[in-house]
Write an enzyme that holds these catalytic residues in place. Structure first.
Site, mmCIF file in Angstrom:
data_model
loop_
_atom_site.group_PDB
_atom_site.id
_atom_site.type_symbol
_atom_site.label_atom_id
_atom_site.label_comp_id
_atom_site.label_asym_id
_atom_site.label_seq_id
_atom_site.Cartn_x
_atom_site.Cartn_y
_atom_site.Cartn_z
ATOM 1 N N HIS A 176 -9.333 5.467 -1.803
ATOM 2 C CA HIS A 176 -7.940 5.519 -1.074
ATOM 3 C C HIS A 176 -6.786 6.201 -1.800
ATOM 4 O O HIS A 176 -6.756 6.315 -3.089
ATOM 5 C CB HIS A 176 -7.498 3.941 -1.138
ATOM 6 C CG HIS A 176 -6.927 3.180 -2.290
ATOM 7 N ND1 HIS A 176 -5.793 3.204 -2.858
ATOM 8 C CD2 HIS A 176 -7.680 2.613 -3.283
ATOM 9 C CE1 HIS A 176 -5.623 2.416 -3.796
ATOM 10 N NE2 HIS A 176 -6.774 1.976 -4.113
ATOM 11 N N GLU A 193 -5.260 1.012 1.887
ATOM 12 C CA GLU A 193 -5.794 0.344 1.180
ATOM 13 C C GLU A 193 -5.180 -0.991 0.569
ATOM 14 O O GLU A 193 -5.544 -2.131 0.688
ATOM 15 C CB GLU A 193 -6.629 1.033 0.158
ATOM 16 C CG GLU A 193 -7.890 0.178 -0.291
ATOM 17 C CD GLU A 193 -7.496 -0.717 -1.696
ATOM 18 O OE1 GLU A 193 -8.395 -1.422 -2.192
ATOM 19 O OE2 GLU A 193 -6.069 -0.554 -2.173
HETATM 20 ZN ZN LIG Z 1 -7.208 0.425 -5.803
#
Ligand SMILES: [Zn+2]
Length: 345
Positions: A67, A209
Site C-alpha cells: 500500500h 489500505e
Molecule cells: Zn501498513
C-alpha cells in the site's frame, strides 16, 4: 536509501495517492512490460516471464501488493479564524499528535503548519485538564496566515500529513510512513534485482489500505493471481515497558513472515517454502504473530476462488508515529527474499 527517502518524503494519504504513484511509476517504467492505473488509483506493473531456459510449465501469476498510502488527514473545515480542522484517514494515537509540524497540500502548493489540540497551555490548565487525552477532532492546524489568505488557498478535502525528517540513526532508519514506504521500496528493489523468472509478476502499489484495505480488493480481482504476497510492515515492540512475549518481532533479525494477524492467516506451506529459500540463501527472516491489525493480504487471499497468500512485514518500532524506526538488516533482507522467491517459483 535514496529511493526509500524519496518515497518516505512524498506525501500520500488514502484517496490522495497521486504524487507517490507518479514517483513509483517513474521508477518501474523500465522494469515492467506493462503499467496501468485502475479506476481506484492502484498502480499495477506486469512483468511477463523471463525464463532462464525453455519451459512448458504454465507460468504462475504472482501478485505482490504494497500500500502506498500513509495515515494522515483531510481538511474538514476552514475556520473564520483561519485555523483548519481535519478528519483522520487512518488510525492515529492522539498522544502522538501534540505540537506537530504538518504539511497542508493544496492545489496551489504545500503550506507548512503546526498542529495542536485546542484548550489551555499547561501553565493555566487545571489538574483535571492535564489528565485528558484529546480526541482527533479537538486538534487544529495553524498556518500562521491571515484567515483571508487561508480561505483563498485551502479547500475542504486537501490532504494533510505530519512533517518530519528522514534520518539514518546508527544501524537504523527513522522516518514517518516507513509503514508502508518500506513495502513500496522492497517491491521496486526486487524488480530491479530480478533477472530470470518463470512466473508472471503483477506488482501492485495499492491505495486506501489505511482506511480498510480498500484498493487491494479490486486489484486482486483484476490481477487474478495464483499466489499473493502482501508487502507491508509490522510492529516491533522491543522497547522498554513492553514484555518480551508482546514484542511481535525482534529488531534486526530480518524481514518478518507473518503467521497471522486479525485479517489473514498466512498459507503455512508458502511460509515454509519462503523459509527454506531464506535458509539456503542465508537471508535472515523471522516469524511474527500480530494479535490485532490487518493488511492487503486479506483481500488478495479472499479474492475470486481464494489465493494462497503470504505476508512480508518489516519490523517497525514506534509505528504510526513520525519516528518510525527500521533496522538496516531487516530492510536489506526484505527485497532479497522477495527476489529469491520470484526467481524460483
Ligand atoms: Zn501498513
Amino acid at each position: 536509501m535514496n529511493l526509500l527517502k524519496k518515497l518516505a518524503t512524498t506525501p500520500s494519504v488514502p484517496g490522495r495517492e497521486d504524487r507517490i504513484r507518479e514517483v513509483i511509476k517513474r521508477e518501474i517504467k523500465s522494469l515492467v512490460d506493462e503499467v496501468r492505473v485502475d479506476a481506484m488509483g492502484n498502480l499495477i506493473g506486469v512483468r511477463r516471464p523471463r525464463p532462464a531456459r525453455k519451459t512448458t510449465k504454465k507460468a504462475l501469476k504472482v501478485m505482490m501488493a504494497a500500500h502506498m498510502d500513509q495515515i494522515g488527514f483531510l481538511v474538514s473545515h476552514v475556520g473564520d479564524d483561519g485555523t483548519l480542522r481535519v478528519n483522520p484517514v487512518g488510525g492515529f494515537d492522539t498522544r502522538n499528535l501534540f505540537a506537530r509540524n504538518v504539511k497542508v497540500c493544496t492545489g496551489t502548493g504545500d503550506l507548512p503548519g503546526v498542529m495542536n489540540p485546542g484548550g489551555k497551555p499547561i501553565h493555566i490548565a487545571s489538574p483535571e485538564d492535564r489528565k485528558k487525552v484529546p480526541e482527533v477532532n479537538e486538534f487544529f492546524i495553524d498556518l500562521g496566515m491571515s484567515p483571508a489568505a487561508v480561505k483563498r488557498k485551502v479547500k475542504i478535502g486537501d490532504m494533510v500529513v505530519l512533517d518530519a525528517p528522514f534520518q539514518i540513526l546508527g544501524d537504523a532508519v527513522v522516518s514517518q510512513c516507513l509503514d508502508n514506504r518500506v513495502g513500496c521500496w522492497a517491491q521496486i528493489r526486487a524488480l530491479q534485482k530480478l533477472k530470470k523468472h518463470d512466473c508472471e509478476i503483477h506488482a501492485v502499489w495499492t491505495v486506501q489500505e489505511e482506511v480498510g484495505l480498500r484498493g487491494a480488493q479490486p486489484a486482486a480481482y483484476s490481477c487474478e493471481p495464483d499466489i499473493g504476497l502482501s508487502c507491508d510492515t509490522t510492529l516491533c515492540c522491543e522497547t522498554p515497558g513492553v514484555p518480551t512475549e508482546m514484542r511481535v518481532t525482534e529488531f534486526g533479525k530480518g524481514v518478518c513472515l507473518k503467521i497471522m494477524d486479525s485479517s489473514t492467516i498466512a498459507d503455512i506451506k508458502l511460509v515454509e517454502t519462503l523459509e527454506k529459500i531464506a535458509k539456503r540463501k542465508r537471508i535472515p527472516t523471522q516469524r511474527g504473530v500480530l494479535p490485532r491489525g490487518g493488511q492487503d493480504g486479506a483481500m488478495i487471499q479472499r479474492s475470486r476462488g481464494g489465493v494462497r497468500t503470504a505476508v512480508f512485514a518489516c519490523p517497525v518500532k514506534y509505528i504510526h508515529t513520525v519516528t518510525e524506526m527500521s533496522h538496516k538488516v531487516d530492510l536489506e533482507s526484505y527485497p532479497k527474499l522477495l527476489t529469491a522467491y520470484l526467481e524460483q517459483v
